[in-house]
Design a protein around this motif. Structure first.
Motif, PDB file in Angstrom:
ATOM      1  N   ASN A  93      -7.721-112.556  26.573  1.00 11.36           N
ATOM      2  CA  ASN A  93      -6.501-113.593  27.578  1.00 11.36           C
ATOM      3  C   ASN A  93      -5.735-114.168  26.555  1.00 11.36           C
ATOM      4  N   TYR A 117      -6.949-108.410  30.909  1.00 10.74           N
ATOM      5  CA  TYR A 117      -7.089-109.170  31.144  1.00 10.74           C
ATOM      6  C   TYR A 117      -6.374-109.526  32.756  1.00 10.74           C
ATOM      7  N   GLU A 119      -6.553-111.346  35.321  1.00  5.15           N
ATOM      8  CA  GLU A 119      -6.381-113.129  36.068  1.00  5.15           C
ATOM      9  C   GLU A 119      -6.989-113.982  37.004  1.00  5.15           C
TER      10      GLU A 119
END
Length: 125
Positions: free
Chosen positions: A120, A15, A17
């Protein structure tokens, strides 16, 4: 006996971010694909077909030549690794698909890409 045409595909995901904007339903992921020719004949990756599904069931299909601008040729037991990315509207999704291959002897065949998840992890616990 080993198959003449056998491509092994594995995936890892991350993921991203810093490239995501959850407040705008934008979730970015990187995926690293490792392709290994486990067959007996050299083969070239000609094209790809991805099916990408988000948590809402929305599906997008992506087709194109090669991967990351390349059409790697793999001898038996040779591998190729690349990293690419995808953006989803949800923090969870999945990808699957296939690579269309051309063996050195002229045989065309598909190498399937088993489904793998995009998540996520901080939002799905």
């Amino acid at each position: 006996m080993t198959e003449r045409y056998k491509i092994e595909v594995s995936a890892t995901t991350e993921y991203l971010e810093h490239e995501s904007e959850p407040e705008r339903d934008r979730y970015a992921f990187a995926y690293t694909i490792t392709i290994v020719n486990r067959g007996l004949v050299a083969a070239k990756l000609i094209s790809r077909h991805w099916i990408i599904t988000d948590a809402n069931g929305h599906e997008q299909q992506v087709r194109g030549e090669g991967v990351v601008g390349e059409q790697p040729r793999l001898n038996p037991n040779e591998g190729f690794r690349y990293t690419s990315g995808v953006v989803l509207d949800t923090p969870i999704g999945a990808m699957q698909g296939s690579y269309q291959m051309l063996a050195e002897d002229g045989t065309k065949f598909d190498a399937s890409i088993a489904p793998f998840s995009l998540a996520n992890r901080r939002l799905v616990h």
